[in-house]
Design an enzyme around this catalytic site. Structure first.
Site, PDB file in Angstrom:
ATOM      1  N   THR A  80      28.336  43.927  46.455  1.00  0.00           N
ATOM      2  CA  THR A  80      28.233  45.109  45.609  1.00  0.00           C
ATOM      3  C   THR A  80      26.983  45.928  45.897  1.00  0.00           C
ATOM      4  O   THR A  80      25.878  45.384  45.962  1.00  0.00           O
ATOM      5  CB  THR A  80      28.227  44.690  44.128  1.00  0.00           C
ATOM      6  OG1 THR A  80      29.420  43.960  43.863  1.00  0.00           O
ATOM      7  CG2 THR A  80      28.161  45.909  43.221  1.00  0.00           C
TER       8      THR A  80
ATOM      9  N   LYS B 119      29.268  50.847  43.362  1.00  0.00           N
ATOM     10  CA  LYS B 119      29.277  51.243  41.955  1.00  0.00           C
ATOM     11  C   LYS B 119      28.990  52.731  41.848  1.00  0.00           C
ATOM     12  O   LYS B 119      28.011  53.226  42.432  1.00  0.00           O
ATOM     13  CB  LYS B 119      28.222  50.448  41.185  1.00  0.00           C
ATOM     14  CG  LYS B 119      28.533  48.954  41.099  1.00  0.00           C
ATOM     15  CD  LYS B 119      29.719  48.667  40.198  1.00  0.00           C
ATOM     16  CE  LYS B 119      29.888  47.180  39.931  1.00  0.00           C
ATOM     17  NZ  LYS B 119      31.016  46.894  39.032  1.00  0.00           N
TER      18      LYS B 119
ATOM     19  N   ASP C 230      33.876  51.295  42.264  1.00  0.00           N
ATOM     20  CA  ASP C 230      34.062  50.885  40.880  1.00  0.00           C
ATOM     21  C   ASP C 230      33.291  51.840  39.985  1.00  0.00           C
ATOM     22  O   ASP C 230      32.062  51.850  39.995  1.00  0.00           O
ATOM     23  CB  ASP C 230      33.562  49.447  40.678  1.00  0.00           C
ATOM     24  CG  ASP C 230      33.962  48.886  39.324  1.00  0.00           C
ATOM     25  OD1 ASP C 230      34.494  49.658  38.492  1.00  0.00           O
ATOM     26  OD2 ASP C 230      33.752  47.677  39.091  1.00  0.00           O
TER      27      ASP C 230
ATOM     28  N   GLU D 171      38.295  51.120  41.267  1.00  0.00           N
ATOM     29  CA  GLU D 171      38.417  50.314  40.053  1.00  0.00           C
ATOM     30  C   GLU D 171      38.037  51.117  38.817  1.00  0.00           C
ATOM     31  O   GLU D 171      37.024  51.822  38.829  1.00  0.00           O
ATOM     32  CB  GLU D 171      37.417  49.148  40.142  1.00  0.00           C
ATOM     33  CG  GLU D 171      38.019  47.804  40.412  1.00  0.00           C
ATOM     34  CD  GLU D 171      36.957  46.726  40.348  1.00  0.00           C
ATOM     35  OE1 GLU D 171      36.525  46.368  39.252  1.00  0.00           O
ATOM     36  OE2 GLU D 171      36.561  46.240  41.417  1.00  0.00           O
TER      37      GLU D 171
ATOM     38  N   ASP E 187      40.607  47.324  35.561  1.00  0.00           N
ATOM     39  CA  ASP E 187      39.719  46.180  35.329  1.00  0.00           C
ATOM     40  C   ASP E 187      39.489  46.030  33.824  1.00  0.00           C
ATOM     41  O   ASP E 187      40.203  45.272  33.158  1.00  0.00           O
ATOM     42  CB  ASP E 187      38.404  46.339  36.110  1.00  0.00           C
ATOM     43  CG  ASP E 187      37.455  45.164  35.915  1.00  0.00           C
ATOM     44  OD1 ASP E 187      37.839  44.186  35.244  1.00  0.00           O
ATOM     45  OD2 ASP E 187      36.315  45.203  36.415  1.00  0.00           O
TER      46      ASP E 187
ATOM     47  N   LYS F  15      39.752  38.744  35.697  1.00  0.00           N
ATOM     48  CA  LYS F  15      38.510  37.968  35.614  1.00  0.00           C
ATOM     49  C   LYS F  15      38.718  36.888  34.556  1.00  0.00           C
ATOM     50  O   LYS F  15      39.238  37.176  33.469  1.00  0.00           O
ATOM     51  CB  LYS F  15      37.337  38.870  35.200  1.00  0.00           C
ATOM     52  CG  LYS F  15      36.955  39.889  36.252  1.00  0.00           C
ATOM     53  CD  LYS F  15      35.866  40.816  35.766  1.00  0.00           C
ATOM     54  CE  LYS F  15      35.517  41.826  36.851  1.00  0.00           C
ATOM     55  NZ  LYS F  15      34.767  42.970  36.320  1.00  0.00           N
TER      56      LYS F  15
ATOM     57  N   SER G  26      34.410  38.853  39.065  1.00  0.00           N
ATOM     58  CA  SER G  26      33.608  38.078  38.112  1.00  0.00           C
ATOM     59  C   SER G  26      32.635  38.995  37.394  1.00  0.00           C
ATOM     60  O   SER G  26      32.488  40.157  37.755  1.00  0.00           O
ATOM     61  CB  SER G  26      32.821  36.999  38.842  1.00  0.00           C
ATOM     62  OG  SER G  26      31.680  37.563  39.468  1.00  0.00           O
TER      63      SER G  26
ATOM     64  N   ASP H 188      36.143  39.303  44.782  1.00  0.00           N
ATOM     65  CA  ASP H 188      34.850  39.914  44.452  1.00  0.00           C
ATOM     66  C   ASP H 188      33.962  38.821  43.855  1.00  0.00           C
ATOM     67  O   ASP H 188      33.867  38.680  42.642  1.00  0.00           O
ATOM     68  CB  ASP H 188      35.111  41.061  43.462  1.00  0.00           C
ATOM     69  CG  ASP H 188      33.838  41.742  43.014  1.00  0.00           C
ATOM     70  OD1 ASP H 188      32.818  41.634  43.713  1.00  0.00           O
ATOM     71  OD2 ASP H 188      33.865  42.391  41.950  1.00  0.00           O
TER      72      ASP H 188
HETATM   73 MG    MG Z   1      35.066  46.337  37.846  1.00  0.00          MG
END
Ligand code: MG
Length: 362
Positions: free
Chosen positions: A135, A162, A191, A219, A244, A268, A296, A321
């Site tokens: 990430t 992100k 994401d 995401e 998500d 998750k 996670s 991930d």
């Molecule tokens: Mg996410």
């Protein structure tokens, strides 16, 4: 195999670099570890991190849910009647999905240990190797390009970037800076962590499509509750859209799947309440032709090990991930999954293969 005790321990491990998303900044991974013991002395381990902004849980609420509510209902049950145990666990209180997940994975660890096989094989044994992404936290474009370049040099072929803070122009500038630095070969998944509204998301994603940024998937572009907005983004873009935060339970998954509101689902364990429910969500998604990722929260290797064993056992889980343990300054346990660059493999040890908890003396 009668459950005799369920104990909790606190764990805290600093991160090497702050983890920044549209929802939060994390500098230390906090978790509650669970140790479940049977009358015969068999044990199983689990983990629940407090992710206030996603599940609403805190260290205190997780400890309370496990010690005061879940444990009294499960102690005395036979873990080999696992359906009954999981029904009780899920009915013991609403939400509190991470607390439930910690106990759920301890039960799976224990049952698989009893079988003599690693958990991924106990669950089906479909894959024996996974590749995780890494990430890139949301920062200014130059810092993100620096980070992306470093992670690619470290051997990661897939980066999860992100976005979702500030103007969408800033997000586009972030991705442009990263692509200019690392080229088009490494895969990029974005994401937004709910940071865009539906129209902003469509504009941002279409702009990136037209610019040729080759985004593998996006995401959670919109707020978790906005399923209609999620569908609008899915319908108006070509890039695969992944739900998500919109999907915790099988009921959430059913609604998203019926509406075709997303192309993919990120499961998750901390949202589903553990492997028992995660399997059902994955099966429902598979029946609807929707592939899943397993991801996670910021967790240590214990929680990730359970998630990775589950992910490896299911053909429909096609994205992984599991970088959180690689962000920590130290590993609080011996055993569990094995990292080699971006590759994750499994030891031959039964269950989760947890040999020793370094920080909690288990
Ligand atoms: Mg996410």
């Amino acid at each position: 195999m009668i459950i005799q005790s369920i104990e909790t321990f606190d764990v805290a491990v600093p991160l090497t670099k702050p983890f920044k998303t549209a929802l939060r900044t994390v500098t230390t991974a906090y978790s509650v570890y669970v140790k479940l013991t049977t009358k015969e002395g068999s044990t199983g381990y689990g983990e629940a991190p407090p992710t206030h902004v996603i599940t609403g849980e805190s260290m205190a609420s997780i400890r309370y849910a496990i010690n005061e509510i879940i444990a009294p209902q499960l102690i005395g049950l036979d873990v080999m009647d696992s359906e009954r145990v999981f029904q009780k666990l899920n009915a013991s209180l609403v939400r509190n999905t991470s607390a439930k997940a910690a106990v759920d994975m301890a039960i799976y660890d224990l049952i698989a240990r009893q079988s003599g096989y690693p958990l991924f094989q106990y669950l089906g044994g479909y894959r024996d190797t996974l590749e995780t992404d890494f990430t890139v936290s949301v920062n200014d474009p130059v810092e993100m390009a620096d980070d992306a370049e470093r992670y690619v040099k470290d051997g990661f072929h897939v980066l999860k970037v992100k976005v979702g803070i500030g103007d969408i122009k800033e997000d586009i500038a972030r991705i442009q800076a990263i692509r200019e630095r690392i080229g088009n070969k490494p895969k990029l998944r974005l994401d937004a962590n709910q940071g865009w509204n539906a129209k902003e998301a469509v504009r941002a994603i279409r702009t990136m499509e037209d610019a040729g940024f080759e985004i593998q998937l996006v995401e959670q572009p919109v707020p978790a509750h906005d399923i209609e907005g999620l569908k609008y983004v899915t319908d108006c873009t070509d890039t695969p859209i992944m739900a998500d935060e919109s999907v915790f339970s099988i009921h959430d998954a059913k609604r998203v799947l019926e509406m075709r509101a997303a192309d993919l689902i990120n499961i998750k364990l901390m949202k589903s309440g553990g492997i028992y429910n995660a399997k059902k969500i994955n099966t429902l998604a598979e029946a609807n032709g929707v592939a899943c990722m397993v991801g996670s929260m910021i967790e240590t290797k214990l929680g990730i090990t359970a998630a990775a064993h589950f992910a490896a056992s299911q053909p429909n889980i096609q994205f992984y991930d599991f970088d959180a343990p690689l962000m920590l300054v130290s590993d609080p346990l011996i055993g569990g999954v094995i990292y080699e660059g971006s590759k994750i493999t499994f030891s031959k040890e039964p269950g989760l293969g947890i040999l020793r908890l370094k920080r909690v003396g288990g």
